[in-house]
Motif scaffolding. Sequence first.
Motif, short mmCIF file in Angstrom:
data_model
loop_
_atom_site.label_atom_id
_atom_site.label_comp_id
_atom_site.label_asym_id
_atom_site.label_seq_id
_atom_site.Cartn_x
_atom_site.Cartn_y
_atom_site.Cartn_z
N GLU A 126 0.87 -1.17 0.00
CA GLU A 126 0.00 0.00 0.00
C GLU A 126 0.91 1.22 0.00
O GLU A 126 1.92 1.25 0.70
CB GLU A 126 -0.88 -0.01 1.25
N ALA A 127 0.54 2.22 -0.78
CA ALA A 127 1.34 3.44 -0.87
C ALA A 127 0.73 4.55 -0.03
O ALA A 127 -0.48 4.74 -0.04
CB ALA A 127 1.43 3.89 -2.33
N VAL A 128 1.58 5.25 0.70
CA VAL A 128 1.17 6.42 1.49
C VAL A 128 1.96 7.60 0.97
O VAL A 128 3.20 7.59 0.98
CB VAL A 128 1.46 6.20 2.99
N HIS A 129 1.25 8.61 0.49
CA HIS A 129 1.90 9.82 -0.05
C HIS A 129 2.52 10.62 1.09
O HIS A 129 1.90 10.83 2.13
CB HIS A 129 0.85 10.67 -0.77
N VAL A 146 7.79 15.01 -0.71
CA VAL A 146 8.99 14.20 -0.54
C VAL A 146 8.95 12.90 -1.32
O VAL A 146 9.91 12.55 -1.99
CB VAL A 146 9.21 13.89 0.96
N GLY A 147 7.87 12.15 -1.23
CA GLY A 147 7.84 10.86 -1.89
C GLY A 147 6.70 9.98 -1.46
O GLY A 147 5.61 10.45 -1.14
N THR A 148 6.99 8.69 -1.41
CA THR A 148 5.99 7.67 -1.13
C THR A 148 6.55 6.68 -0.13
O THR A 148 7.70 6.26 -0.24
CB THR A 148 5.60 6.92 -2.43
N VAL A 180 9.09 0.95 3.32
CA VAL A 180 10.13 1.43 2.41
C VAL A 180 9.71 2.83 1.96
O VAL A 180 8.57 3.03 1.54
CB VAL A 180 10.30 0.51 1.18
N ILE A 181 10.63 3.78 2.05
CA ILE A 181 10.34 5.16 1.66
C ILE A 181 11.19 5.50 0.44
O ILE A 181 12.42 5.37 0.46
CB ILE A 181 10.64 6.12 2.82
N LEU A 182 10.50 5.92 -0.63
CA LEU A 182 11.16 6.32 -1.87
C LEU A 182 10.86 7.78 -2.18
O LEU A 182 9.98 8.38 -1.56
CB LEU A 182 10.67 5.43 -3.03
N GLY A 183 11.55 8.33 -3.16
CA GLY A 183 11.34 9.72 -3.56
C GLY A 183 10.04 9.91 -4.30
O GLY A 183 9.34 8.95 -4.65
N LYS A 184 9.71 11.18 -4.56
CA LYS A 184 8.44 11.49 -5.21
C LYS A 184 8.45 11.02 -6.66
O LYS A 184 9.52 10.96 -7.30
CB LYS A 184 8.13 12.97 -5.11
N ASP A 201 8.57 6.03 -9.43
CA ASP A 201 9.26 6.45 -8.22
C ASP A 201 10.68 6.90 -8.54
O ASP A 201 11.29 6.43 -9.51
CB ASP A 201 9.31 5.30 -7.21
N THR A 202 11.20 7.80 -7.71
CA THR A 202 12.57 8.29 -7.87
C THR A 202 13.32 8.06 -6.56
O THR A 202 12.73 7.64 -5.56
CB THR A 202 12.59 9.80 -8.21
N SER A 203 14.60 8.38 -6.58
CA SER A 203 15.42 8.26 -5.37
C SER A 203 14.95 9.25 -4.31
O SER A 203 14.57 10.38 -4.62
CB SER A 203 16.89 8.54 -5.68
N LEU A 204 15.03 8.82 -3.07
CA LEU A 204 14.77 9.70 -1.94
C LEU A 204 15.91 10.70 -1.86
O LEU A 204 17.08 10.33 -1.95
CB LEU A 204 14.68 8.86 -0.66
N SER A 205 15.59 11.96 -1.70
CA SER A 205 16.62 13.00 -1.67
C SER A 205 17.50 12.86 -0.43
O SER A 205 17.09 12.30 0.59
CB SER A 205 15.99 14.39 -1.69
N THR A 206 18.69 13.40 -0.53
CA THR A 206 19.61 13.40 0.62
C THR A 206 18.99 14.16 1.79
O THR A 206 19.09 13.72 2.94
CB THR A 206 20.95 14.04 0.22
#
Length: 134
Positions: free
Chosen positions: A41-44, A48-50, A90-94, A101-106
């Motif tokens: 399940e995805a949580v916005h 920042v991301g998902t 798991v937390i990924l970028g927006k 999905d993209t990389s989570l920012s620094t």
Amino acid sequence: MTDIRGLILTPDGEIEEKWLPPTGHDLLNALYGAINCDAVEAVHLRRVGTMYMDEEGRAEEKLAMPNEYATIVVSGFNRVVYQMYMGTVVILGKPDSDGDDTSLSTAACTYIRTLVAHIKHNNVTVRDLRGRRF
């Protein structure tokens, strides 16, 4: 395509940086493996991301361990929490313009790590919409 950076956050507050396949079934299978589940399940997370979690984590037969760390991370980004989140996440970028999905920012990684450290030192509390503590 290059792999994308994400953070795995366990109910014990352990954080692991992990590089995952960028799209499609490879990413989905990597999420299943990291979370140890069959459906995500995805949580916005605003700006920042998902955050991905076990879709069935709250089910009575599964009873995943409550993840206070993930719940406070959601509160930190979204300013409101509707439920206690369960199990490893798991937390990924927006998502990009194609919805991938993209990389989570620094900066987001640093913020999450700092937030978890504060939680471990009892410096953070979260309340639901009715003002009750989680």
